[in-house]
Design a protein around this motif. Structure first.
Motif, short mmCIF file in Angstrom:
data_model
loop_
_atom_site.label_atom_id
_atom_site.label_comp_id
_atom_site.label_asym_id
_atom_site.label_seq_id
_atom_site.Cartn_x
_atom_site.Cartn_y
_atom_site.Cartn_z
N MET A 155 -3.63 -2.94 -17.52
CA MET A 155 -4.13 -2.79 -16.16
C MET A 155 -5.05 -3.94 -15.82
O MET A 155 -5.95 -4.28 -16.58
CB MET A 155 -4.84 -1.44 -16.01
N SER A 156 -4.83 -4.59 -14.67
CA SER A 156 -5.71 -5.66 -14.22
C SER A 156 -7.08 -5.06 -13.89
O SER A 156 -7.23 -3.86 -13.66
CB SER A 156 -5.14 -6.32 -12.97
N LYS A 157 -8.10 -5.92 -13.84
CA LYS A 157 -9.41 -5.48 -13.41
C LYS A 157 -9.30 -4.87 -12.02
O LYS A 157 -8.59 -5.38 -11.14
CB LYS A 157 -10.35 -6.70 -13.38
N LYS A 158 -10.01 -3.77 -11.81
CA LYS A 158 -9.96 -3.10 -10.51
C LYS A 158 -10.49 -4.03 -9.43
O LYS A 158 -11.58 -4.57 -9.54
CB LYS A 158 -10.77 -1.81 -10.55
N MET A 159 -9.69 -4.23 -8.40
CA MET A 159 -10.06 -5.12 -7.30
C MET A 159 -10.30 -4.34 -6.02
O MET A 159 -9.82 -3.22 -5.85
CB MET A 159 -8.96 -6.16 -7.09
N LYS A 160 -11.02 -4.99 -5.11
CA LYS A 160 -11.20 -4.46 -3.77
C LYS A 160 -10.38 -5.32 -2.82
O LYS A 160 -10.51 -6.56 -2.82
CB LYS A 160 -12.68 -4.49 -3.37
N ILE A 161 -9.54 -4.69 -2.02
CA ILE A 161 -8.62 -5.40 -1.14
C ILE A 161 -8.70 -4.80 0.25
O ILE A 161 -8.70 -3.57 0.40
CB ILE A 161 -7.17 -5.29 -1.67
N LEU A 162 -8.77 -5.65 1.25
CA LEU A 162 -8.68 -5.20 2.64
C LEU A 162 -7.35 -5.68 3.20
O LEU A 162 -7.09 -6.89 3.23
CB LEU A 162 -9.83 -5.73 3.49
N PHE A 163 -6.53 -4.76 3.65
CA PHE A 163 -5.20 -5.07 4.18
C PHE A 163 -5.29 -5.01 5.70
O PHE A 163 -5.56 -3.96 6.28
CB PHE A 163 -4.18 -4.05 3.66
N VAL A 164 -5.10 -6.15 6.36
CA VAL A 164 -5.31 -6.27 7.81
C VAL A 164 -3.97 -6.39 8.51
O VAL A 164 -3.18 -7.31 8.23
CB VAL A 164 -6.17 -7.52 8.12
N SER A 165 -3.69 -5.47 9.42
CA SER A 165 -2.39 -5.45 10.09
C SER A 165 -2.56 -5.00 11.54
O SER A 165 -3.38 -4.14 11.84
CB SER A 165 -1.43 -4.51 9.36
N SER A 166 -1.75 -5.57 12.41
CA SER A 166 -1.80 -5.18 13.82
C SER A 166 -1.10 -3.85 14.07
O SER A 166 -1.24 -3.25 15.15
CB SER A 166 -1.16 -6.26 14.69
N GLU A 167 -0.33 -3.36 13.09
CA GLU A 167 0.31 -2.06 13.23
C GLU A 167 0.50 -1.43 11.85
O GLU A 167 0.73 -2.12 10.86
CB GLU A 167 1.65 -2.15 13.96
N VAL A 168 0.38 -0.11 11.82
CA VAL A 168 0.50 0.64 10.57
C VAL A 168 1.20 1.96 10.89
O VAL A 168 0.77 2.69 11.79
CB VAL A 168 -0.89 0.94 9.95
#
Length: 481
Positions: free
Chosen positions: A1-14
């Motif tokens: 398992m990779s080191k736990k990361m923080k990610i923000l996913f930015v999208s104009s639609e979901v």
């Protein structure tokens, strides 16, 4: 398992909050898959007035503040809703997002510059510092250059890396150079350097390509195609300039949501061991579409935006030849007026063979995927495509052109060996397409071989897990530097 990361996913639609195309599906499914592998990934999108009331009434107020879009002083509300274990943030500003449509507005440059700036400024207020900000398509193109020009000087932002995914290079977001000072609030040097300029216009897509730390596309084939003048939409030079940082990661499909054995949107459930439910679906759809209820003839499904990219003109040119055969065609989609009129005209001319539904209806789409014998997808170009993946999942044999993600996922069926999972043609040519449809129709008459193929393709795995792992590896390499 990779080191736990923080990610923000930015999208104009979901999806399911707001959707015009495949981007919304990716923005719902990919974060869920990445989160399932142990990483803290959150999603942010505009709070459109078009979002269904059942979701809007569940939104929780998080914070509010004011931000500047050049000379404009704007309110920013941040709300959230947790779905499938993922926190979704919504940027609230009614003057920008409570519109009749999402993208076709006179001030699109301001709408999405505001969105990008609001996203960046909410992060320290939320006390959420992502390792990666993952942006998607032209609407989020300004974010990376704003981060570099306006925010990296602050300690909170200095280590944040950006990923930019191209879902469809054709749509670029182009505006006059006045938006640099009037809207973006960035240094004019970026225009002089050419990193935001294309054809004497500010290009939001090019901003994302030129200023992000890493660029991805939604299939390996498309990542190579967009480096060429044929598929590069004028920006192939920018892709080639950043070639070492361009990766193709194939989109996946949410196999929980798209499961023929459990899907509540279809008439009857089924699986590869027992296809009787698929045949019942076909019968029920034929009845609802006012078509003769016949199991012995192939039912071809088409679920698509009705635009040239999707190969509709190929269908136009051979429609009468195709419909001279003993087949049925069910169409669902909206788009160019000429194509909507064409399909309605076919329905009038061939009432026992064609059902044309000129609308968007997610539940009906699912019924068509489950009920059809074949699924037609003759795209001029296709970055990835989800239609062919859904059709495989539901045991509906795809007929596609070999381009982009279609070539990555569909391999030509060989009647001698039984290898392959669909019917494919190489050139953008209506005769080649018709030949492949005829090959599929011929195989359909051989019931045992056809059923073996149907059972085989239901067993294919194009779920998100492998793609999520690829993204995590890319993120990890970026964070490590």
């Amino acid at each position: 398992m990779s080191k736990k990361m923080k990610i923000l996913f930015v999208s104009s639609e979901v999806s399911p909050f707001a959707k015009t195309g495949g981007l919304a599906d990716v923005a719902a499914s990919l974060p869920k898959a990445i989160g399932g592998l142990g990483h803290d990934i959150r999603v942010v999108m505009p709070q459109y007035g078009l979002i269904d009331e059942k979701y809007r009434k569940s939104l929780e107020d998080v914070l509010h503040f004011r931000t500047n879009v050049a000379w404009r002083d704007n309110y920013v509300g941040v709300k959230k809703l947790e779905k499938d274990g993922i926190i979704n943030y919504f940027i609230d500003n009614k003057s920008y997002f409570d519109r009749d449509n999402m993208y076709e507005n006179y001030d699109r440059d301001v709408q999405f510059a505001y969105f990008c700036r609001a996203v960046l400024e909410m992060l320290p207020k939320l006390d959420f510092k992502p390792d990666i900000i993952h942006c998607n398509d032209w609407q989020t193109g300004p974010l990376s250059i704003m981060l570099e020009d306006n925010y990296k000087k602050y300690e909170f932002y200095e280590d944040i890396k950006t990923v930019f995914t191209i879902h469809n290079l054709r749509y670029q977001g182009t505006f006059s150079k006045e938006v640099i000072a009037d809207t973006l609030g960035i240094d004019f040097k970026y225009w002089d350097l050419g990193v935001i300029r294309h054809n004497c216009l500010v290009n939001y897509m090019k901003m994302g390509i030129m200023n992000s730390d890493l660029i991805t596309t939604v299939s390996k084939r498309y990542a190579q195609e967009i480096k060429t003048s044929e598929y590069g939409e004028g920006l192939d030079y920018a892709i080639r300039m950043n070639g070492d940082d361009v990766y193709g990661v194939l989109n996946g499909l949410d196999y929980e949501e798209n499961n023929p054995s459990k899907d509540k949107r279809i008439y009857f459930n089924y699986n590869k061991e027992d296809l009787s439910g698929k045949y019942k679906n076909k019968n029920k759809l034929q009845k609802e579409m006012n078509l003769p209820q016949r199991r012995d003839i192939p039912l071809i499904g088409l679920v698509s935006r009705l635009v040239k990219q999707k190969g509709i003109d190929l269908i136009e040119s051979i429609a009468d030849q195709l419909l001279s055969k003993d087949i049925q065609l069910v169409v669902l989609g909206t788009g160019a007026n000429e194509y909507e009129k064409f399909f309605k005209g076919l329905e009038e001319k061939y009432p026992n063979k064609v059902a044309a539904n000129m609308k968007y209806d997610g539940d009906l789409a699912q019924k068509i995927y489950a009920s059809s014998d074949m699924f037609l997808m003759p795209s001029q170009f296709e970055p990835c495509g989800l239609g062919q993946l859904i059709s495989l999942r539901y045991g509906t044999v795809p007929i596609v052109r070999e381009t982009g993600g279609l070539k990555d996922t569909i391999k030509a069926y060989d009647p001698k060996t039984g290898e392959g999972n669909g019917f494919t043609f190489i050139n953008y040519d209506s005769k080649e397409m018709l030949d492949e449809i005829n090959r599929a129709i011929k195989l359909y008459t051989k019931k045992k071989k056809w059923e073996l193929l149907v059972k085989k393709i239901i067993g294919y795995d194009f779920s998100w897990e492998n793609s999520a792992k690829e993204y995590i590896e890319l993120y990890s390499n970026l964070v490590r530097g």
